[in-house]
Design a protein around this motif. Sequence first.
Motif, PDB file in Angstrom:
ATOM      1  N   ALA A  24      -8.931  -3.114  -4.356  1.00  0.00           N
ATOM      2  CA  ALA A  24      -7.760  -2.250  -4.565  1.00  0.00           C
ATOM      3  C   ALA A  24      -8.006  -0.826  -4.077  1.00  0.00           C
ATOM      4  CB  ALA A  24      -7.386  -2.229  -6.040  1.00  0.00           C
ATOM      5  N   GLY A  25      -7.037  -0.302  -3.341  1.00  0.00           N
ATOM      6  CA  GLY A  25      -7.087   1.076  -2.891  1.00  0.00           C
ATOM      7  C   GLY A  25      -8.003   1.337  -1.706  1.00  0.00           C
ATOM      8  N   ARG A  26      -8.495   0.292  -1.074  1.00  0.00           N
ATOM      9  CA  ARG A  26      -9.407   0.459   0.061  1.00  0.00           C
ATOM     10  C   ARG A  26      -8.622   0.824   1.316  1.00  0.00           C
ATOM     11  NH1 ARG A  26     -14.581  -1.973  -0.537  1.00  0.00           N
ATOM     12  NH2 ARG A  26     -14.921  -1.073   1.514  1.00  0.00           N
ATOM     13  N   THR A  27      -9.197   1.693   2.122  1.00  0.00           N
ATOM     14  CA  THR A  27      -8.613   2.084   3.401  1.00  0.00           C
ATOM     15  C   THR A  27      -9.719   2.200   4.438  1.00  0.00           C
ATOM     16  OG1 THR A  27      -8.812   4.448   2.915  1.00  0.00           O
ATOM     17  CG2 THR A  27      -6.723   3.393   2.323  1.00  0.00           C
ATOM     18  N   GLY A  28      -9.317   2.222   5.707  1.00  0.00           N
ATOM     19  CA  GLY A  28     -10.271   2.404   6.795  1.00  0.00           C
ATOM     20  C   GLY A  28     -10.360   1.171   7.663  1.00  0.00           C
ATOM     21  N   ASP A  29     -11.392   1.118   8.498  1.00  0.00           N
ATOM     22  CA  ASP A  29     -11.637  -0.045   9.351  1.00  0.00           C
ATOM     23  C   ASP A  29     -12.488  -1.028   8.554  1.00  0.00           C
ATOM     24  OD1 ASP A  29     -10.260   1.367  11.249  1.00  0.00           O
ATOM     25  OD2 ASP A  29     -12.038   1.925  12.408  1.00  0.00           O
ATOM     26  N   ILE A  30     -11.947  -2.217   8.286  1.00  0.00           N
ATOM     27  CA  ILE A  30     -12.596  -3.193   7.409  1.00  0.00           C
ATOM     28  C   ILE A  30     -12.577  -4.564   8.076  1.00  0.00           C
ATOM     29  CG2 ILE A  30     -12.520  -4.358   5.156  1.00  0.00           C
ATOM     30  CD1 ILE A  30     -10.988  -1.873   4.112  1.00  0.00           C
ATOM     31  N   GLY A  31     -13.717  -5.230   8.085  1.00  0.00           N
ATOM     32  CA  GLY A  31     -13.795  -6.605   8.579  1.00  0.00           C
ATOM     33  C   GLY A  31     -13.311  -6.779  10.006  1.00  0.00           C
ATOM     34  N   GLY A  32     -13.469  -5.771  10.826  1.00  0.00           N
ATOM     35  CA  GLY A  32     -13.011  -5.849  12.208  1.00  0.00           C
ATOM     36  C   GLY A  32     -11.565  -5.454  12.404  1.00  0.00           C
ATOM     37  N   ALA A  33     -10.868  -5.118  11.343  1.00  0.00           N
ATOM     38  CA  ALA A  33      -9.463  -4.696  11.433  1.00  0.00           C
ATOM     39  C   ALA A  33      -9.380  -3.170  11.400  1.00  0.00           C
ATOM     40  CB  ALA A  33      -8.651  -5.286  10.290  1.00  0.00           C
ATOM     41  N   LEU A  34      -8.381  -2.629  12.089  1.00  0.00           N
ATOM     42  CA  LEU A  34      -8.227  -1.181  12.210  1.00  0.00           C
ATOM     43  C   LEU A  34      -7.210  -0.628  11.223  1.00  0.00           C
ATOM     44  CD1 LEU A  34      -8.029  -1.019  16.110  1.00  0.00           C
ATOM     45  CD2 LEU A  34     -10.045  -0.668  14.651  1.00  0.00           C
ATOM     46  N   ARG A  35      -7.536   0.532  10.680  1.00  0.00           N
ATOM     47  CA  ARG A  35      -6.627   1.281   9.816  1.00  0.00           C
ATOM     48  C   ARG A  35      -6.039   0.412   8.697  1.00  0.00           C
ATOM     49  NH1 ARG A  35      -6.571   3.051  14.890  1.00  0.00           N
ATOM     50  NH2 ARG A  35      -4.919   1.721  15.646  1.00  0.00           N
ATOM     51  N   VAL A  36      -6.918  -0.188   7.944  1.00  0.00           N
ATOM     52  CA  VAL A  36      -6.534  -1.091   6.853  1.00  0.00           C
ATOM     53  C   VAL A  36      -6.126  -0.272   5.628  1.00  0.00           C
ATOM     54  CG1 VAL A  36      -7.392  -2.880   5.275  1.00  0.00           C
ATOM     55  CG2 VAL A  36      -8.114  -2.870   7.679  1.00  0.00           C
ATOM     56  N   SER A  37      -5.146  -0.792   4.912  1.00  0.00           N
ATOM     57  CA  SER A  37      -4.720  -0.247   3.627  1.00  0.00           C
ATOM     58  C   SER A  37      -4.503  -1.417   2.679  1.00  0.00           C
ATOM     59  CB  SER A  37      -3.419   0.541   3.806  1.00  0.00           C
ATOM     60  OG  SER A  37      -2.896   0.917   2.554  1.00  0.00           O
ATOM     61  N   ILE A  38      -5.129  -1.366   1.501  1.00  0.00           N
ATOM     62  CA  ILE A  38      -5.010  -2.475   0.550  1.00  0.00           C
ATOM     63  C   ILE A  38      -4.510  -1.938  -0.784  1.00  0.00           C
ATOM     64  CG2 ILE A  38      -6.210  -4.326  -0.669  1.00  0.00           C
ATOM     65  CD1 ILE A  38      -8.302  -4.271   1.604  1.00  0.00           C
ATOM     66  N   LEU A  39      -3.421  -2.529  -1.268  1.00  0.00           N
ATOM     67  CA  LEU A  39      -2.844  -2.195  -2.566  1.00  0.00           C
ATOM     68  C   LEU A  39      -2.746  -3.457  -3.408  1.00  0.00           C
ATOM     69  CD1 LEU A  39       0.117   0.000  -1.294  1.00  0.00           C
ATOM     70  CD2 LEU A  39      -2.046   0.814  -2.269  1.00  0.00           C
ATOM     71  N   THR A  40      -2.812  -3.307  -4.723  1.00  0.00           N
ATOM     72  CA  THR A  40      -2.579  -4.467  -5.581  1.00  0.00           C
ATOM     73  C   THR A  40      -1.102  -4.832  -5.487  1.00  0.00           C
ATOM     74  OG1 THR A  40      -2.221  -3.047  -7.502  1.00  0.00           O
ATOM     75  CG2 THR A  40      -4.451  -3.942  -7.200  1.00  0.00           C
ATOM     76  N   ALA A  41      -0.810  -6.120  -5.673  1.00  0.00           N
ATOM     77  CA  ALA A  41       0.572  -6.601  -5.560  1.00  0.00           C
ATOM     78  C   ALA A  41       0.916  -7.554  -6.688  1.00  0.00           C
ATOM     79  CB  ALA A  41       0.783  -7.271  -4.207  1.00  0.00           C
ATOM     80  N   GLY A  42       0.246  -7.417  -7.822  1.00  0.00           N
ATOM     81  CA  GLY A  42       0.604  -8.219  -8.984  1.00  0.00           C
ATOM     82  C   GLY A  42      -0.491  -9.173  -9.418  1.00  0.00           C
ATOM     83  N   LEU A  43      -0.439  -9.509 -10.677  1.00  0.00           N
ATOM     84  CA  LEU A  43      -1.360 -10.452 -11.296  1.00  0.00           C
ATOM     85  C   LEU A  43      -0.561 -11.677 -11.708  1.00  0.00           C
ATOM     86  CD1 LEU A  43      -4.299 -10.755 -12.345  1.00  0.00           C
ATOM     87  CD2 LEU A  43      -3.507  -9.774 -14.494  1.00  0.00           C
ATOM     88  N   GLY A  44      -1.021 -12.841 -11.293  1.00  0.00           N
ATOM     89  CA  GLY A  44      -0.318 -14.074 -11.614  1.00  0.00           C
ATOM     90  C   GLY A  44      -0.549 -14.519 -13.046  1.00  0.00           C
ATOM     91  N   PRO A  45       0.112 -15.596 -13.444  1.00  0.00           N
ATOM     92  CA  PRO A  45      -0.036 -16.086 -14.811  1.00  0.00           C
ATOM     93  C   PRO A  45      -1.404 -16.730 -15.037  1.00  0.00           C
ATOM     94  CG  PRO A  45       1.266 -17.610 -13.528  1.00  0.00           C
ATOM     95  CD  PRO A  45       1.019 -16.424 -12.655  1.00  0.00           C
ATOM     96  N   SER A  46      -1.804 -16.736 -16.275  1.00  0.00           N
ATOM     97  CA  SER A  46      -3.019 -17.440 -16.674  1.00  0.00           C
ATOM     98  C   SER A  46      -2.680 -18.923 -16.776  1.00  0.00           C
ATOM     99  CB  SER A  46      -3.473 -16.909 -18.035  1.00  0.00           C
ATOM    100  OG  SER A  46      -4.538 -17.657 -18.520  1.00  0.00           O
ATOM    101  N   LEU A  47      -3.448 -19.754 -16.049  1.00  0.00           N
ATOM    102  CA  LEU A  47      -3.138 -21.187 -15.985  1.00  0.00           C
ATOM    103  C   LEU A  47      -4.330 -22.040 -16.392  1.00  0.00           C
ATOM    104  CD1 LEU A  47      -1.455 -21.181 -12.460  1.00  0.00           C
ATOM    105  CD2 LEU A  47      -0.285 -21.223 -14.675  1.00  0.00           C
TER     106      LEU A  47
END
Length: 133
Positions: A89-112
Amino acid sequence: MTGGDIIGALLLADAAVLEIAPADRIKEDRLPDGVELTALLVRTVSSVDRQPLKRGQFVRRSDRVAVTVRALSVRDRKAAIGRIRACCAGRTGDIGGALRVSILTAGLGPSLNGPGNSFEQTQDFRVSWDAED
């Protein structure tokens, strides 16, 4: 390159994540039958690209990526979700060979209830990056 590849690269490079789910238990698209727990499953849920006006430009892509935790207990599942969020969560920059990455959380699923009396839950992320057209 997909958002799943980017999240997978982060998970595989994080010592705290690997303590709970070694690299051989972090899989893409499907967990094998009988996998030892705790295990993580990384899947791309959806993908959107913006169209460039002319060829040869970068295209901003955005994927929704789900990381499913399958664990032996609720405590293990919650600990894994916490480490995954801390890793990605909240990571930015060049990551895993990808350029200008931005990562945000997008929800937590149900407990199953998972297979084999396991406990499952999914943490989603919105992963955006620039890809060459």
